[in-house]
Design an enzyme around this catalytic site. Structure first.
Site, PDB file in Angstrom:
ATOM      1  N   GLN A 286      53.667  26.212  19.499  1.00  0.00           N
ATOM      2  CA  GLN A 286      53.627  27.428  20.335  1.00  0.00           C
ATOM      3  C   GLN A 286      52.499  27.316  21.368  1.00  0.00           C
ATOM      4  O   GLN A 286      51.590  26.511  21.223  1.00  0.00           O
ATOM      5  CB  GLN A 286      53.391  28.655  19.447  1.00  0.00           C
ATOM      6  CG  GLN A 286      52.239  28.527  18.475  1.00  0.00           C
ATOM      7  CD  GLN A 286      52.414  29.334  17.184  1.00  0.00           C
ATOM      8  OE1 GLN A 286      53.225  30.275  17.089  1.00  0.00           O
ATOM      9  NE2 GLN A 286      51.650  28.962  16.171  1.00  0.00           N
TER      10      GLN A 286
ATOM     11  N   ASP B 274      52.252  36.877   6.393  1.00  0.00           N
ATOM     12  CA  ASP B 274      51.589  37.347   7.607  1.00  0.00           C
ATOM     13  C   ASP B 274      52.108  36.495   8.767  1.00  0.00           C
ATOM     14  O   ASP B 274      51.436  35.588   9.255  1.00  0.00           O
ATOM     15  CB  ASP B 274      50.075  37.188   7.438  1.00  0.00           C
ATOM     16  CG  ASP B 274      49.340  37.493   8.725  1.00  0.00           C
ATOM     17  OD1 ASP B 274      48.172  37.055   8.855  1.00  0.00           O
ATOM     18  OD2 ASP B 274      49.936  38.130   9.609  1.00  0.00           O
TER      19      ASP B 274
ATOM     20  N   ASP C 109      56.606  36.806  14.985  1.00  0.00           N
ATOM     21  CA  ASP C 109      57.924  37.467  15.036  1.00  0.00           C
ATOM     22  C   ASP C 109      59.073  36.473  14.849  1.00  0.00           C
ATOM     23  O   ASP C 109      58.872  35.269  14.981  1.00  0.00           O
ATOM     24  CB  ASP C 109      58.042  38.187  16.385  1.00  0.00           C
ATOM     25  CG  ASP C 109      56.932  39.243  16.522  1.00  0.00           C
ATOM     26  OD1 ASP C 109      56.106  39.128  17.439  1.00  0.00           O
ATOM     27  OD2 ASP C 109      56.869  40.111  15.637  1.00  0.00           O
TER      28      ASP C 109
ATOM     29  N   TYR D 294      49.896  46.324  19.407  1.00  0.00           N
ATOM     30  CA  TYR D 294      51.240  45.791  19.117  1.00  0.00           C
ATOM     31  C   TYR D 294      52.247  46.603  19.926  1.00  0.00           C
ATOM     32  O   TYR D 294      52.037  47.788  20.179  1.00  0.00           O
ATOM     33  CB  TYR D 294      51.567  45.919  17.627  1.00  0.00           C
ATOM     34  CG  TYR D 294      50.914  44.894  16.730  1.00  0.00           C
ATOM     35  CD1 TYR D 294      50.204  43.813  17.255  1.00  0.00           C
ATOM     36  CD2 TYR D 294      50.997  44.988  15.355  1.00  0.00           C
ATOM     37  CE1 TYR D 294      49.597  42.879  16.432  1.00  0.00           C
ATOM     38  CE2 TYR D 294      50.397  44.057  14.517  1.00  0.00           C
ATOM     39  CZ  TYR D 294      49.705  43.000  15.089  1.00  0.00           C
ATOM     40  OH  TYR D 294      49.101  42.076  14.266  1.00  0.00           O
TER      41      TYR D 294
HETATM   42  N1  SAM Z   1      47.328  37.999  11.382  1.00  0.00           N
HETATM   43  C1  SAM Z   1      47.700  38.270  12.755  1.00  0.00           C
HETATM   44  C2  SAM Z   1      47.447  39.729  13.039  1.00  0.00           C
HETATM   45  O1  SAM Z   1      46.373  40.217  12.741  1.00  0.00           O
HETATM   46  O2  SAM Z   1      48.359  40.364  13.582  1.00  0.00           O
HETATM   47  C3  SAM Z   1      49.123  37.943  13.117  1.00  0.00           C
HETATM   48  C4  SAM Z   1      49.863  37.007  12.444  1.00  0.00           C
HETATM   49  S1  SAM Z   1      49.362  35.382  12.310  1.00  0.00           S
HETATM   50  C5  SAM Z   1      48.574  34.907  13.769  1.00  0.00           C
HETATM   51  C6  SAM Z   1      50.975  34.650  12.386  1.00  0.00           C
HETATM   52  C7  SAM Z   1      50.937  33.208  11.973  1.00  0.00           C
HETATM   53  O3  SAM Z   1      52.176  32.793  11.394  1.00  0.00           O
HETATM   54  C8  SAM Z   1      50.693  32.252  13.153  1.00  0.00           C
HETATM   55  O4  SAM Z   1      49.450  31.621  12.980  1.00  0.00           O
HETATM   56  C9  SAM Z   1      51.867  31.261  13.081  1.00  0.00           C
HETATM   57  O5  SAM Z   1      51.486  29.952  13.437  1.00  0.00           O
HETATM   58  C10 SAM Z   1      52.259  31.382  11.634  1.00  0.00           C
HETATM   59  N2  SAM Z   1      53.629  30.934  11.322  1.00  0.00           N
HETATM   60  C11 SAM Z   1      54.759  31.146  12.052  1.00  0.00           C
HETATM   61  N3  SAM Z   1      55.815  30.572  11.448  1.00  0.00           N
HETATM   62  C12 SAM Z   1      55.359  29.984  10.299  1.00  0.00           C
HETATM   63  C13 SAM Z   1      55.971  29.246   9.241  1.00  0.00           C
HETATM   64  N4  SAM Z   1      57.295  28.986   9.249  1.00  0.00           N
HETATM   65  N5  SAM Z   1      55.191  28.813   8.215  1.00  0.00           N
HETATM   66  C14 SAM Z   1      53.861  29.079   8.199  1.00  0.00           C
HETATM   67  N6  SAM Z   1      53.206  29.770   9.180  1.00  0.00           N
HETATM   68  C15 SAM Z   1      53.961  30.219  10.204  1.00  0.00           C
END
Ligand code: SAM
EC number: 2.5.1.16
Length: 276
Positions: A23, A148, A151, A217
């Protein structure tokens, strides 16, 4: 994800901008919300309001079961959920599986008060896909799983699909709980309806939806699916394991009253989500 609308913050300075294997990752200093983490153009967290999301997605499940010991976080590469899980002294093991190592590195560099969660000795960091990680987890391993995720576009898409929820249920002990990021009732009722239907098929303990406010958000709210597997009953609406606030790092958002209140839904959402 949000046709016809956009949410924007005034940028003071771009601090980081690179494309990882998964990403686009941007960090910028805003004028009113502190530093901001953006993934593929979507605000993930800001220093000013991340507490609302991290505290609720963590304490809603962990305060609903007595004595959580083994916790898994899927996603959460900024470390904020880890920071909140570490408040629970009963927890002995915190596994995390984050797909993008760049998010972890960026969080440690620009959001030290969020990434502090990685410093807890109980944390085991796995860089990889949460879908694959769960396939190798022995049945009944965890008391709680917190998803966590970003989208359901890009790397997180499979984290909103039935096979993933089935693997979560398998990895939980009887009466174990899962809490997942579950979008906005103002924008995504169609996605939420689908997730609720899938969860009802899989989680035979209970299926609930809670929500909170996060100003940055889209629509200013975000929700959570809170489900439990068959076994010791879990009443999410009445926490049995209250979190003790700490002097040096007081909770900024979560409290027992807001825990119970977060399950109260407006009628348009209640009709869809609580439909038997
Ligand atoms: N914690 C944040 C907040 O305060 O809103 C938002 C969410 S966090 C940044 C979302 C994470 O999910 C991202 O770091 C992304 O790289 C991770 N992610 C997305 N798809 C994933 C997957 N299939 N397996 C593991 N992590 C994933």
């Amino acid at each position: 994800m949000w046709p016809g609308e956009a949410h924007s913050l005034k940028v003071k300075e771009i601090l980081f901008q690179e494309k990882s294997e998964y990403q686009n990752v941007i960090v910028f200093e805003s004028t009113t919300y502190g530093k901001v983490l953006v993934l593929d153009g979507v605000i993930q967290l800001t220093e000013r309001d991340e507490c609302a999301y991290q505290e609720m997605i963590t304490h809603l499940p962990l305060c609903s079961i007595p004595n959580p010991k083994k916790v898994l976080v899927i996603g959460g590469g900024d470390g904020g959920v880890l920071r909140e899980v570490s408040r629970h002294s009963s927890v002995e093991q915190i596994d995390i599986c984050e797909i993008d190592g760049m998010v972890v590195d960026v969080a440690k560099r620009f959001f030290p008060k969020v990434a502090i969660g990685f410093e807890d000795p109980r944390v085991n960091l796995n860089i990889g896909d949460g879908v694959a990680f769960l396939k190798n987890v022995p049945e009944g391993t965890y008391d709680a799983i917190i998803v966590d995720s970003s989208d359901p576009i890009g790397p997180a898409q499979e984290l909103f699909e039935k096979p993933f929820f089935e693997s979560v249920a398998k990895a939980l002990r009887p009466g174990g709980v899962v809490c997942t990021q579950a979008e906005s009732i103002w924008l995504h009722m169609h996605i939420i309806e689908e997730i609720v239907s899938v969860c009802r098929q899989i989680f035979k303990g209970s299926v609930n939806y809670a929500w909170t406010t996060v100003p940055t958000y889209p629509s200013g709210v975000i929700g959570f699916m809170l489900c439990s597997t068959e076994g010791p009953a879990v009443d999410f609406k009445h926490p049995v394991n209250p979190i003790t606030d700490s002097e040096e790092r007081p909770l900024k958002f979560y409290n027992t009253e807001i825990h119970s209140a977060s399950f109260c839904l407006p009628s348009f959402a209640k009709r869809v989500i609580q439909m038997e």
